[in-house]
Design a protein around this motif. Structure first.
Motif, PDB file in Angstrom:
ATOM      1  N   ILE A   7       0.856  -1.197   0.000  1.00 45.97           N
ATOM      2  CA  ILE A   7       0.000   0.000   0.000  1.00 45.97           C
ATOM      3  C   ILE A   7       0.882   1.233   0.000  1.00 45.97           C
ATOM      4  N   LEU A   8       0.633   2.112  -0.935  1.00 48.49           N
ATOM      5  CA  LEU A   8       1.414   3.342  -1.044  1.00 48.49           C
ATOM      6  C   LEU A   8       0.486   4.542  -0.936  1.00 48.49           C
ATOM      7  N   GLY A   9       0.992   5.593  -0.350  1.00 47.38           N
ATOM      8  CA  GLY A   9       0.177   6.811  -0.289  1.00 47.38           C
ATOM      9  C   GLY A   9       0.807   7.801   0.664  1.00 47.38           C
ATOM     10  N   GLY A  10       0.552   9.060   0.420  1.00 49.33           N
ATOM     11  CA  GLY A  10       1.079  10.107   1.286  1.00 49.33           C
ATOM     12  C   GLY A  10       0.300  10.149   2.589  1.00 49.33           C
ATOM     13  N   PRO A  11       0.520  11.189   3.402  1.00 48.18           N
ATOM     14  CA  PRO A  11      -0.177  11.290   4.675  1.00 48.18           C
ATOM     15  C   PRO A  11      -1.675  11.518   4.504  1.00 48.18           C
ATOM     16  N   HIS A  12      -2.465  10.961   5.458  1.00 46.97           N
ATOM     17  CA  HIS A  12      -3.876  11.313   5.580  1.00 46.97           C
ATOM     18  C   HIS A  12      -4.728  10.882   4.384  1.00 46.97           C
ATOM     19  N   VAL A  13      -4.340   9.798   3.730  1.00 47.22           N
ATOM     20  CA  VAL A  13      -5.127   9.360   2.573  1.00 47.22           C
ATOM     21  C   VAL A  13      -6.083   8.211   2.910  1.00 47.22           C
ATOM     22  N   GLY A  14      -5.979   7.671   4.156  1.00 51.79           N
ATOM     23  CA  GLY A  14      -6.931   6.625   4.565  1.00 51.79           C
ATOM     24  C   GLY A  14      -6.355   5.216   4.583  1.00 51.79           C
ATOM     25  N   PRO A  66       2.179   7.264  13.761  1.00 56.50           N
ATOM     26  CA  PRO A  66       3.419   7.970  14.111  1.00 56.50           C
ATOM     27  C   PRO A  66       4.549   7.651  13.140  1.00 56.50           C
ATOM     28  N   SER A  67       5.428   8.624  12.977  1.00 57.35           N
ATOM     29  CA  SER A  67       6.459   8.528  11.947  1.00 57.35           C
ATOM     30  C   SER A  67       7.406   7.348  12.087  1.00 57.35           C
ATOM     31  N   GLY A  68       7.796   7.005  13.298  1.00 63.66           N
ATOM     32  CA  GLY A  68       8.751   5.893  13.439  1.00 63.66           C
ATOM     33  C   GLY A  68       8.064   4.539  13.585  1.00 63.66           C
ATOM     34  N   GLY A  94       2.486   8.411   6.337  1.00 64.45           N
ATOM     35  CA  GLY A  94       2.538   8.789   4.930  1.00 64.45           C
ATOM     36  C   GLY A  94       3.730   9.663   4.570  1.00 64.45           C
ATOM     37  N   GLU A  95       4.320  10.323   5.564  1.00 58.66           N
ATOM     38  CA  GLU A  95       5.480  11.193   5.253  1.00 58.66           C
ATOM     39  C   GLU A  95       6.631  10.384   4.676  1.00 58.66           C
ATOM     40  N   GLN A  96       6.667   9.086   5.003  1.00 65.99           N
ATOM     41  CA  GLN A  96       7.782   8.278   4.482  1.00 65.99           C
ATOM     42  C   GLN A  96       7.744   8.237   2.961  1.00 65.99           C
ATOM     43  N   VAL A  97       6.543   8.204   2.409  1.00 70.95           N
ATOM     44  CA  VAL A  97       6.417   8.175   0.956  1.00 70.95           C
ATOM     45  C   VAL A  97       6.738   9.557   0.390  1.00 70.95           C
ATOM     46  N   GLN A  98       6.339  10.595   1.109  1.00 75.18           N
ATOM     47  CA  GLN A  98       6.700  11.948   0.660  1.00 75.18           C
ATOM     48  C   GLN A  98       8.220  12.101   0.627  1.00 75.18           C
ATOM     49  N   ARG A  99       8.872  11.512   1.632  1.00 78.09           N
ATOM     50  CA  ARG A  99      10.329  11.631   1.718  1.00 78.09           C
ATOM     51  C   ARG A  99      11.018  10.961   0.522  1.00 78.09           C
TER      52      ARG A  99
END
Ligand SMILES: Nc1nc2c(ncn2[C@@H]2O[C@H](COP(=O)(O)OP(=O)(O)OP(=O)(O)O)[C@@H](O)[C@H]2O)c(=O)[nH]1
Ligand SMILES: [Mg+2]
Length: 280
Positions: A7-14, A66-68, A94-99
């Protein structure tokens, strides 16, 4: 046969709410037999989903992962032909995918997940697609009035949403060693337009492919040009059918969150079978 889905997606996509609802569907003794996939081996470790399941049963939404966190949920399901499918859902912020896109950095674990998966399930939340207008979604005549907003985006180093998704897909293909000049057959790509219940214009555009074209036309064109049609699905999903509050319980959910949610199939019909998003 082992089907590996990422599953891939940025933050807050569900992502988290979908995984929680999928688990509840698969473990709902009364209705599970009618779904396309059945649980064969439940997850041995429920740490990653306990919180979301608890919240859904209370009719409340859960917070940001959470991020970690980086927990993985793995379970085996069988499809109608009796074939086993191993599903691995990393639940990550989701920030991991943004990164990946912003910093051009991929951790060894992400590299492994991207390479091993035979299906990428890309979550896009249309109601939160920012309308940063540029030549990809508006004609050039509109650009003068958009100049202040475009200047601000440039100053922040902000990628527009279509540019973000296209860059992400190009990077993922690169990590797999695929040439951008060849139509992608592997992995299969499922684009899931999430929070379908929030979309205002579904009566005019009931098919997910039309919704994608209306909110992200540049991405829709990119996918048509780069993915083999048989290896590309564009679907919609509403995991909860409504916007849950983090504090105020929704009484309908207290009777069973597994009764909520639907998948929107390519022809625009709705199915309560949430497993269809991951069934091959
Ligand atoms: N209306 C509506 N809201 C939803 C739906 N699915 C999720 N949400 C809401 O969308 C928000 C984000 O959902 P999450 O599942 O936490 O998203 P995520 O992709 O895991 O986000 P991160 O953990 O931040 O990366 C939450 O406030 C949910 O309540 C849906 O089907 N409909
Ligand atoms: Mg999450």
């Amino acid at each position: 046969m082992s089907h590996q889905l990422l599953i891939l997606g940025g933050p807050h996509v569900g992502k988290t709410h979908y995984v929680g609802q999928l688990y509840l569907r698969l473990t709902d003794r009364r209705r599970a037999p009618q779904y396309a996939l059945q649980m064969a081996a439940p997850p041995t470790d429920l740490t990653a989903i306990n919180h979301i399941i608890e919240r859904l049963r209370e009719g409340r939404s859960a917070g940001h992962t959470p991020s970690g966190f980086n927990e993985e949920i793995s379970f085996t399901v069988t499809n109608l032909q009796g074939q086993e499918v191993a599903l691995t859902f990393p639940d990550y912020a989701g920030e991991q995918v943004q990164r990946i896109v912003n910093q051009y950095l991929i951790s060894p674990r992400w590299q492994e997940l991207i390479t091993q998966a035979d299906e990428w399930l890309l979550f896009i939340r249309p109601d939160e697609v920012k309308s940063l207008e540029d030549v990809t979604n508006r004609s050039r005549s509109h650009l003068i009035e958009q100049r202040p907003r475009a200047k601000e985006a440039l100053a922040n180093g902000e990628l527009s949403d279509p540019a973000f998704y296209i860059e992400l897909l190009q990077m993922l293909r690169y990590v797999r060693g695929q040439s951008a000049l060849i139509l992608a057959r592997q992995p299969r790509l499922t684009v899931a337009l999430t929070c379908w219940d929030t979309l205002p214009n579904v009566a005019d555009a009931p098919r997910p492919a039309d919704q994608l074209r209306s909110c992200l036309p540049f991405l829709a064109d990119f996918l048509a040009a780069t993915w083999e049609p048989n290896a590309l699905r564009i679907l919609g999903v509403s995991s909860t059918e409504t916007t849950l509050d983090p504090d105020m319980p929704n009484e309908d959910f207290v009777d069973g969150p597994e009764q909520k949610g639907y998948v929107v199939l390519a022809d625009g019909t709705h199915s309560p079978d949430l497993t269809l998003l991951v069934a091959s």
